[in-house]
Structures are given as structure tokens and as C-alpha cells.
Design a protein around this motif. Structure first.
Motif, PDB file in Angstrom:
ATOM      1  N   LEU A   1      63.662  41.545  27.761  1.00  0.00           N
ATOM      2  CA  LEU A   1      63.215  40.159  27.994  1.00  0.00           C
ATOM      3  C   LEU A   1      64.393  39.282  28.410  1.00  0.00           C
ATOM      4  O   LEU A   1      64.278  38.467  29.342  1.00  0.00           O
ATOM      5  CB  LEU A   1      62.595  39.591  26.710  1.00  0.00           C
ATOM      6  N   ALA A   2      65.520  39.443  27.732  1.00  0.00           N
ATOM      7  CA  ALA A   2      66.703  38.640  28.028  1.00  0.00           C
ATOM      8  C   ALA A   2      67.200  38.917  29.450  1.00  0.00           C
ATOM      9  O   ALA A   2      67.509  37.990  30.210  1.00  0.00           O
ATOM     10  CB  ALA A   2      67.796  38.947  27.010  1.00  0.00           C
ATOM     11  N   GLU A   3      67.255  40.193  29.825  1.00  0.00           N
ATOM     12  CA  GLU A   3      67.727  40.569  31.168  1.00  0.00           C
ATOM     13  C   GLU A   3      66.816  39.996  32.254  1.00  0.00           C
ATOM     14  O   GLU A   3      67.287  39.421  33.248  1.00  0.00           O
ATOM     15  CB  GLU A   3      67.761  42.099  31.303  1.00  0.00           C
TER      16      GLU A   3
ATOM     17  N   VAL B   1      56.733  45.032  30.798  1.00  0.00           N
ATOM     18  CA  VAL B   1      56.116  44.222  29.735  1.00  0.00           C
ATOM     19  C   VAL B   1      56.845  42.875  29.645  1.00  0.00           C
ATOM     20  O   VAL B   1      56.220  41.822  29.518  1.00  0.00           O
ATOM     21  CB  VAL B   1      56.151  44.956  28.368  1.00  0.00           C
ATOM     22  N   ALA B   2      58.169  42.919  29.751  1.00  0.00           N
ATOM     23  CA  ALA B   2      58.968  41.691  29.698  1.00  0.00           C
ATOM     24  C   ALA B   2      58.535  40.737  30.808  1.00  0.00           C
ATOM     25  O   ALA B   2      58.387  39.533  30.594  1.00  0.00           O
ATOM     26  CB  ALA B   2      60.451  42.017  29.823  1.00  0.00           C
ATOM     27  N   LYS B   3      58.288  41.280  31.996  1.00  0.00           N
ATOM     28  CA  LYS B   3      57.857  40.442  33.127  1.00  0.00           C
ATOM     29  C   LYS B   3      56.499  39.807  32.850  1.00  0.00           C
ATOM     30  O   LYS B   3      56.285  38.640  33.160  1.00  0.00           O
ATOM     31  CB  LYS B   3      57.794  41.278  34.402  1.00  0.00           C
ATOM     32  N   ASP B   4      55.577  40.578  32.271  1.00  0.00           N
ATOM     33  CA  ASP B   4      54.255  40.023  31.932  1.00  0.00           C
ATOM     34  C   ASP B   4      54.401  38.863  30.944  1.00  0.00           C
ATOM     35  O   ASP B   4      53.745  37.826  31.081  1.00  0.00           O
ATOM     36  CB  ASP B   4      53.358  41.104  31.303  1.00  0.00           C
ATOM     37  N   ILE B   5      55.257  39.036  29.954  1.00  0.00           N
ATOM     38  CA  ILE B   5      55.442  37.996  28.936  1.00  0.00           C
ATOM     39  C   ILE B   5      56.062  36.747  29.563  1.00  0.00           C
ATOM     40  O   ILE B   5      55.623  35.623  29.308  1.00  0.00           O
ATOM     41  CB  ILE B   5      56.314  38.530  27.771  1.00  0.00           C
ATOM     42  N   LEU B   6      57.058  36.939  30.419  1.00  0.00           N
ATOM     43  CA  LEU B   6      57.717  35.798  31.071  1.00  0.00           C
ATOM     44  C   LEU B   6      56.757  35.074  32.013  1.00  0.00           C
ATOM     45  O   LEU B   6      56.809  33.848  32.142  1.00  0.00           O
ATOM     46  CB  LEU B   6      58.973  36.258  31.817  1.00  0.00           C
TER      47      LEU B   6
END
Ligand code: C5P
Length: 229
Positions: free
Chosen positions: A47-49, A215-220
Motif C-alpha cells: 500500500l505504501a509503495e 489489492v493495494a491499488k483497489d484500496i487506494l
């Protein structure tokens, strides 16, 4: 399609300050021993990246994790060990943050008075007295401004929706990411995750099993849509 176009713009989160907690916490028993958990820190690190790649200034407050982290000029990594240290770092930055993402698997309990010396194995039984750790997401949830967004995670093995909903309400979150370790290759330690997002307005979005980067992209993407409202 919309999600694809969204990621072409690397300035989407420009001027936004995002704080992410990630990894396990270690709670000292004595100078060499600790209580910890199996969190790898992977989800929070991805998520951070991805947030930094989208132009956000990211502070990643990271517990003990061996996962390697992409270096990026917008990504600031602050290493901590215990829940109390994690809370202290979050509190220091609190006022400048636009969005908090609580991805850390914080230890629920700590040893009340850790030994200053290494404990000798002379006794047959050893009793440790544990006390509750501070809840970082709850502390911020109670004190955050109305323009600050807060996102959490819920890893449940039963009554997934009820438990996630009560955490979302109690910790004053905007949405909670639900995952269950019962799905194969999902959650703790894996590179893939299967999530659902539960919004405070009651909307539930379900996603397929994907890499944690996806998943990180979906959350962002969900966070971006909240900020545009
Ligand atoms: O209550 P539970 O631990 O299941 O809540 C999970 C959510 O709360 C996660 O977002 C986690 O990062 C956060 N949390 C926290 N501090 C704690 C416990 C949980 O920030 N002490």
C-alpha cells in the motif's frame, strides 16, 4: 477500465499525506525475548509503495518485518518495535495526515513489567502478567478531524460481517478491509489476498483473489473516490 485509467495518473494523490501502519509488533519479555505474531507486513508495504507511486507523501510506520521495500522519494519508513512506539510515531504525525491506513497486526497484549535481565530457566513454571496494548486505530478514530480519513483491516475467522461492522463503528473508520485466512493463499504471509470492503454507509464491495500489489491499488482507488466526494 476506470481503475486502469486511474493508475495512469501519477499525480492523483499529489499534496496528500498518507500514514500507514504495517507489520507485527514485538512486546518485550526480557532483553532477548518477545511476544509477537506472524504478520509479514506485506499488505501495508505494498500500500505504501503504490500510494507513493500515485504522488502521495507516505509515512510508513513499520513493525519488525523482513520484507524488502521499494525505495521512493515520497516514501518515508519509520521502524518501530512495540505497539506503544507505533502509537507514539503516529501521534507525532497525526495533525498533518489526510488519510490513515491501519494495516498493522498490533499485539493485543504486552508484558506489564518486562525484565531488565535475561530471565533464567530455573523455575518449572513461569508466569507473565499481560496488560492490554493501546489501540492505535481507536485512539486516532476518537480524535481525528472530520477531514481526515481512516481505513482499517479486519481479519476474522467467524461472523465476518458483524465483527467487521462493529470495528468500523467503534474505531470511527471510513471503510474496513475484510479478509479471512480461511481463503486459500490469502492474508497472513502470502503474496495474494482476497478482500471485501465494507463502507461506513453500508456498501460492501467484493474483490477476487489478487496479488497484494493489485489489492493495494483497489484500496487506494476506494480512498481516492472518498476524497473526491
Ligand atoms: O480489533 P482488531 O485488532 O481486530 O482491529 C483491527 C484493526 O485495528 C486493524 O486496522 C489494526 O491495524 C487496528 N489496530 C490498531 N491497534 C491495536 C489493535 C488493532 O491500530 N492495538
Amino acid at each position: 477500465e476506470i481503475v486502469k485509467d486511474f493508475f495512469k495518473d501519477s499525480n492523483l494523490f499529489c499534496q496528500k499525506n498518507i500514514l500507514i501502519t504495517a507489520g507485527p509488533t514485538y512486546e518485550a519479555i526480557d532483553p532477548v525475548r518477545f511476544i509477537g505474531n506472524r504478520s509479514s507486513g506485506k499488505m501495508g508495504i505494498r500500500l505504501a509503495e503504490e500510494a507513493a507511486k500515485l504522488g502521495a507523501h507516505v509515512d510508513l510506520i513499520l513493525g519488525p518485518s523482513n520484507e524488502s521495500i521499494l525505495s521512493h522519494s515520497l516514501l518515508n519508513v519509520i521502524r518501530v518495535e512495540s505497539a506503544q512506539q507505533m502509537l507514539d510515531e503516529v501521534t507525532k504525525l497525526q495533525s498533518k495526515i489526510d488519510c490513515f491506513i491501519f494495516a498493522a497486526a498490533v499485539a493485543d497484549y504486552k508484558v506489564e513489567s518486562p525484565s531488565q535481565e535475561k530471565i533464567k530457566k530455573t523455575e518449572i513454571n513461569l508466569e507473565l502478567h499481560l496488560t492490554k496494548n493501546p489501540d492505535i486505530a481507536l485512539t486516532i478514530g476518537k480524535s481525528k478531524r472530520s477531514d481526515q480519513i481512516s481505513i482499517g483491516f479486519a481479519l476474522e475467522t467467524e461472523n465476518l460481517f458483524e465483527n467487521a461492522k462493529s470495528k468500523l463503528d467503534k474505531k470511527n473508520m471510513d471503510f474496513i478491509v475484510m479478509n479471512t485466512p480461511k481463503v486459500k493463499n490469502s492474508a497472513f504471509g502470502f503474496d495474494t489476498n482476497q478482500i471485501s470492503i465494507y463502507h461506513k454507509d453500508g456498501r460492501i464491495l467484493e474483490f477476487e483473489l489478487k496479488t497484494k500489489k493489485e489489492v493495494a491499488k483497489d484500496i487506494l482507488h476506494e480512498i481516492y473516490q472518498l476524497q473526491c466526494r
